[in-house]
Design a protein around this motif. Sequence first.
Motif, PDB file in Angstrom:
ATOM      1  N   TYR A 166      -8.871   3.823  -3.336  1.00 37.78           N
ATOM      2  CA  TYR A 166      -8.759   5.329  -2.631  1.00 37.78           C
ATOM      3  C   TYR A 166      -7.832   6.177  -3.151  1.00 37.78           C
ATOM      4  CZ  TYR A 166      -8.190   9.033   0.178  1.00 37.78           C
ATOM      5  OH  TYR A 166      -8.091  10.383   0.666  1.00 37.78           O
ATOM      6  N   PRO A 167      -6.565   5.894  -3.670  1.00 41.13           N
ATOM      7  CA  PRO A 167      -5.877   7.178  -4.171  1.00 41.13           C
ATOM      8  C   PRO A 167      -6.618   8.000  -5.448  1.00 41.13           C
ATOM      9  CG  PRO A 167      -4.541   5.047  -3.922  1.00 41.13           C
ATOM     10  CD  PRO A 167      -6.051   4.638  -3.694  1.00 41.13           C
ATOM     11  N   ARG A 200      -3.156   2.753 -13.708  1.00 42.51           N
ATOM     12  CA  ARG A 200      -1.943   2.282 -12.883  1.00 42.51           C
ATOM     13  C   ARG A 200      -0.921   1.571 -13.480  1.00 42.51           C
ATOM     14  NH1 ARG A 200      -5.529   0.393  -7.495  1.00 42.51           N
ATOM     15  NH2 ARG A 200      -4.479   1.916  -6.188  1.00 42.51           N
ATOM     16  N   GLU A 244       1.090   3.427  -2.361  1.00 44.11           N
ATOM     17  CA  GLU A 244       0.275   4.651  -2.776  1.00 44.11           C
ATOM     18  C   GLU A 244      -0.617   5.204  -1.615  1.00 44.11           C
ATOM     19  OE1 GLU A 244      -1.571   4.274  -7.249  1.00 44.11           O
ATOM     20  OE2 GLU A 244      -2.064   2.590  -5.832  1.00 44.11           O
ATOM     21  N   LEU A 245      -1.158   4.274  -0.559  1.00 48.09           N
ATOM     22  CA  LEU A 245      -1.994   4.882   0.338  1.00 48.09           C
ATOM     23  C   LEU A 245      -1.174   5.665   1.357  1.00 48.09           C
ATOM     24  CD1 LEU A 245      -4.633   5.050   2.092  1.00 48.09           C
ATOM     25  CD2 LEU A 245      -4.027   2.793   3.030  1.00 48.09           C
ATOM     26  N   MET A 261      -7.604   7.411 -13.259  1.00 48.28           N
ATOM     27  CA  MET A 261      -6.499   6.599 -12.786  1.00 48.28           C
ATOM     28  C   MET A 261      -6.134   5.581 -13.737  1.00 48.28           C
ATOM     29  SD  MET A 261      -5.678   4.934  -9.180  1.00 48.28           S
ATOM     30  CE  MET A 261      -7.123   3.655  -9.382  1.00 48.28           C
ATOM     31  N   ARG A 294       1.537   7.282   0.887  1.00 49.78           N
ATOM     32  CA  ARG A 294       1.828   8.500   0.418  1.00 49.78           C
ATOM     33  C   ARG A 294       0.829   9.565   0.129  1.00 49.78           C
ATOM     34  NH1 ARG A 294       6.428   6.296  -4.507  1.00 49.78           N
ATOM     35  NH2 ARG A 294       7.839   5.531  -2.714  1.00 49.78           N
ATOM     36  N   CYS A 295      -0.338   8.998   0.160  1.00 52.93           N
ATOM     37  CA  CYS A 295      -1.530   9.874  -0.054  1.00 52.93           C
ATOM     38  C   CYS A 295      -1.667  10.667   1.570  1.00 52.93           C
ATOM     39  CB  CYS A 295      -2.912   9.227  -0.073  1.00 52.93           C
ATOM     40  SG  CYS A 295      -3.284   8.630  -1.714  1.00 52.93           S
ATOM     41  N   ASP A 326      -8.530  10.362  -3.576  1.00 52.04           N
ATOM     42  CA  ASP A 326      -7.672  11.191  -3.364  1.00 52.04           C
ATOM     43  C   ASP A 326      -7.354  12.237  -4.151  1.00 52.04           C
ATOM     44  OD1 ASP A 326      -5.852  11.605  -0.509  1.00 52.04           O
ATOM     45  OD2 ASP A 326      -4.676  12.066  -2.280  1.00 52.04           O
ATOM     46  N   HIS A 327      -7.103  11.878  -5.247  1.00 45.42           N
ATOM     47  CA  HIS A 327      -6.438  12.869  -6.454  1.00 45.42           C
ATOM     48  C   HIS A 327      -7.682  13.635  -6.912  1.00 45.42           C
ATOM     49  CE1 HIS A 327      -4.585  13.940 -10.200  1.00 45.42           C
ATOM     50  NE2 HIS A 327      -5.628  13.577 -10.851  1.00 45.42           N
ATOM     51  N   ARG A 362       0.710  -1.073  -0.003  1.00 41.79           N
ATOM     52  CA  ARG A 362       0.138  -0.143  -0.060  1.00 41.79           C
ATOM     53  C   ARG A 362       0.987   1.423  -0.069  1.00 41.79           C
ATOM     54  NH1 ARG A 362      -4.884  -1.921  -1.478  1.00 41.79           N
ATOM     55  NH2 ARG A 362      -6.068  -3.099  -0.129  1.00 41.79           N
ATOM     56  N   ASP A 420       1.195  13.547   1.757  1.00 38.71           N
ATOM     57  CA  ASP A 420       0.685  14.418   1.097  1.00 38.71           C
ATOM     58  C   ASP A 420      -0.361  15.453   1.737  1.00 38.71           C
ATOM     59  OD1 ASP A 420       2.256  13.864  -0.969  1.00 38.71           O
ATOM     60  OD2 ASP A 420       0.672  13.003  -2.365  1.00 38.71           O
TER      61      ASP A 420
END
Length: 322
Positions: A278-279, A315, A18-19, A313, A21-22, A282-283, A16, A25
């Motif tokens: 979820y990313p 990926r 990506e999570l 998205m 890093r969300c 978030d984006h 995870r 940020d």
Amino acid sequence: MSKHAFPILFTSAGRRVELTRCFRDAAERLGLALEVHACDLDPELSAACRDAERRFAVPRCTDESYIPTLLDYCRENGIKLLVPTIDPELTPLAEARERFAEIGTFVHVSSAPTIGIVRDKALTASTLGDAGVPVPRTIELSTREALPSDWNWPSFIKPSGGSASRGIGVVETSADICDSYDEPMILQELLSGDEYTVNIYVDADGKLQSVIPHVRLSVRAGEVEKGRTVRRADIHAIAQAIVDALPGLRGIACFQLIDDAAHGLRVFEINARFGGGYPLADHAGGRFAESILALASGNAECASDDWREGATMLRYDAAIFV
């Protein structure tokens, strides 16, 4: 731990990245010096653990030492927020939530009764159906002889307590039903049509603050690979009905539905945690991670329905080199 750090722990971190890093940020926007901790069965072979500041090994979440191990670690490292990432750990964490609160760790998890419902797919279908949420016809599969005479084929089969697409499949006729199974199974009518994942945020008072659907354009290994956010009033209404049916739902959850040509929208899955897609939310501007961080740090939640439609998205695979 540095003097002004805000330590956060991701459990069953796996891949995870990506999570996490969300959250990095989001912490930057809030002015928090985030310190990411992560754990897994084998943290040395977990990309998210390797990407964290601190990593450690834990037993399986079904082991009786799992919660004591996490409590000790959170106490010793001043963990402010614990974020679970897989379904099987939700029940023990929900039941131990107050024990974590006593040592200053906020666990992002819904109430234990709510987790008890969403971890049982048969109970989920009946609870949501009774509340008027559109769900596929569902039966608990005990024996082949218990099948209703008017059941339609082919159908979809899956473990009632399963996760991560484990044990799912299509059965063409009743002859494909086994005489017995190693775990409780359910049978659902087979749906066909566009599939959506819907990320939602429920605030600390139980109010639905944000609903972000995305159409699943492509799926790989049970997780969205390509997706695009869409606004649909009918999906928003379903999300509200789910929250009404599950009054103990808090923070982030996601559910999946199919827009079936014959039956319309039908909800077939709900996860009371951050989902793999979820990313994208978030984006698009969902701010769910930021809202959870704000709540855990004593600030006002910020999730809202002010997000971008049409965010896409696509990926691809990346690597962590060690």
